[in-house]
Design an enzyme around this catalytic site. Structure first.
Site, PDB file in Angstrom:
ATOM      1  N   HIS A 140      23.538   3.938 -11.593  1.00  0.00           N
ATOM      2  CA  HIS A 140      22.936   3.376 -12.760  1.00  0.00           C
ATOM      3  C   HIS A 140      21.516   3.128 -12.881  1.00  0.00           C
ATOM      4  O   HIS A 140      20.914   1.802 -12.826  1.00  0.00           O
ATOM      5  CB  HIS A 140      23.610   2.121 -13.162  1.00  0.00           C
ATOM      6  CG  HIS A 140      23.365   1.814 -14.555  1.00  0.00           C
ATOM      7  ND1 HIS A 140      22.827   2.557 -15.590  1.00  0.00           N
ATOM      8  CD2 HIS A 140      23.515   0.369 -15.215  1.00  0.00           C
ATOM      9  CE1 HIS A 140      22.542   1.707 -17.118  1.00  0.00           C
ATOM     10  NE2 HIS A 140      22.927   0.317 -16.526  1.00  0.00           N
ATOM     11  N   CYS A 196      19.602  -0.947 -20.886  1.00  0.00           N
ATOM     12  CA  CYS A 196      20.659  -0.069 -20.121  1.00  0.00           C
ATOM     13  C   CYS A 196      20.665   1.128 -20.719  1.00  0.00           C
ATOM     14  O   CYS A 196      21.140   2.279 -20.516  1.00  0.00           O
ATOM     15  CB  CYS A 196      21.839  -0.622 -19.672  1.00  0.00           C
ATOM     16  SG  CYS A 196      21.809  -2.003 -18.512  1.00  0.00           S
TER      17      CYS A 196
END
Length: 430
Positions: free
Chosen positions: A352, A91
């Protein structure tokens, strides 16, 4: 290139152009990753007012895709033969690409570098793609198994961060309401961001009553998967002055990256999800910048779940350990308070797309420091702080401020990309 003396952190590095796509629910928009990259890249180049032919090297971030997708994505901007390096750091992929691009410029290896991140994701929660080899999170899962147990019916990420939230509640008497207030804030902030995947405002009661994913996290406290891209163009001082970009150049005054340390694999879910590596990255970045958390006005941090935003306040030094709940209750994480955290809406509401998130944070903070954000503008924003983390693990912290504040000029072009997504013009595909 400049012959200026290089300090430990290298020569000064400036963000001279940023751009991003709107983040979308996977499958909602008919596009592929080269389309996303082209859109974000062209917007960043237009913001900088330079041609792609002036870019000397590129660092491209993505997690889901075959090898060399970065080349295929960047070829939509041109075929100039420059070095292109692909990055995958879970991430924190986007900020890792930015970190490497910054090092290239700071070390004198290039005058101008493009950092671009994208992701074309599947709907639903993240899951392992390769089951015939060691999972890179096996040691993290072992911590959770030994401390809280593992529920095979719940996706691993909300379990990990939800259990970190539980630990904070037990240790410091943090409440479910304080966690939910973080999500309420971020959803509210996103209503003013045209790039956000979600722009709905929810009450605290609606957030608390949404379906429970893993105690104490409800659905509205969890970030979605997303499609999208973001881009930043970095340059040294000579390049900035040659192109007369002092009026908009944002300097990266501190940059730190941390990876897992022994504490990550002991008996704490808070440390297992990255507290210590975020703390290390922040300390390194602040040390380089000669600034402290009290100097910061605006923050974009990794709120994959409300619990992670909470514990990250403490890791970054925005409050003392154990005081994050009080910070939330005081309102010092939103407009009118000490800091404005995630004015973009954060991951929870903006979305995201893994490879793009860190560069979207950079984009928002540069817009904020340049005074471009209209109704979501953070008043008197002079110092900005970025935090992006990926389990497995890597945390990146960047600190920004205007590079030439005496040369700053208000943004006057129409449309202003910070408050109005530019119209997408049809382009031929490469």
């Amino acid at each position: 290139m400049s012959q200026a003396t290089v300090s430990k952190k290298g020569k000064p590095v400036y963000v001279i152009g940023v751009g991003m796509t709107k983040f979308e629910k996977p499958g909602k928009r008919d596009w592929d990753y080269p389309d996303m990259a082209k859109e974000a890249g062209e917007r960043a180049l237009a913001d900088a007012g330079i041609s792609y032919t002036e870019v000397e090297q590129a660092v491209i971030g993505y997690c889901y895709g075959d090898s060399t997708c970065g080349q295929r994505a960047l070829y939509t901007l041109g075929l100039t033969g420059i070095p292109i390096v692909n990055v995958n750091n879970n991430c924190s992929t986007g900020s890792s690409a930015l970190f490497l691009a910054k090092q290239l410029v700071a070390g004198g290896n290039a005058d101008c570098v493009i950092a671009l991140g994208f992701e074309k994701m599947e709907r639903g929660s993240l899951s392992a793609k390769y089951t015939d080899r060691t999972n890179p999170l096996d040691k993290h899962m072992e911590v959770m198994l030994n401390t809280r147990g593992v529920n095979a019916k719940v996706p691993f990420a909300p379990q990990m961060f939800g259990n970190a939230g539980r630990e904070h509640m037990e240790k410091y008497k943090t409440t479910k309401e304080q966690l939910a207030k973080i999500a309420e804030k971020n959803h509210r902030h996103s209503a003013l961001n045209p790039y956000s995947q979600f722009r709905d405002i929810y009450t605290l009661e609606q957030i608390l009553s949404s379906p429970v994913i893993h105690e104490p996290l409800t659905k509205l406290q969890c970030c979605p998967t997303s499609d999208g891209a973001a881009c930043a163009i970095l340059a040294n001082e000579d390049f900035v002055k040659k192109h007369k970009l002092e009026h908009q150049a944002v300097e990266i005054v501190g940059a730190g990256m941390g990876t897992d340390m022994p504490g990550s694999f002991k008996d704490s879910c808070i440390k297992m999800v990255g507290f210590e590596l975020s703390q290390k990255a922040a300390r390194d970045a602040f040390s380089q910048s000669n600034l402290s958390p009290s100097d910061v006005q605006v923050v974009e941090l990794h709120d994959c779940f409300s619990a992670n935003e909470l514990i990250t306040y403490e890791a970054l030094g925005l409050c003392e350990e154990g005081k994050a709940g009080e910070l939330v209750s005081s309102g010092n994480n939103t407009y009118g308070g000490k800091y404005v955290v995630n004015p973009s809406g954060g991951l929870i509401s903006k979305g995201h797309p893994l490879g793009a998130t860190g560069l979207a944070q950079c984009t928002e903070l540069c817009w904020q420091l340049r005074g471009m954000c209209g109704k979501r503008q953070v008043p008197k924003a002079k110092v900005a702080l970025q935090h992006n983390i990926g389990l497995g693990g890597a945390a990146v912290v960047m600190i920004y401020r205007l590079g030439f504040p005496d040369k700053w000029k208000p943004y006057q072009s129409v449309p202003n990309p910070a408050i109005e997504e530019p119209i997408i013009k049809p382009n031929s595909k490469l």
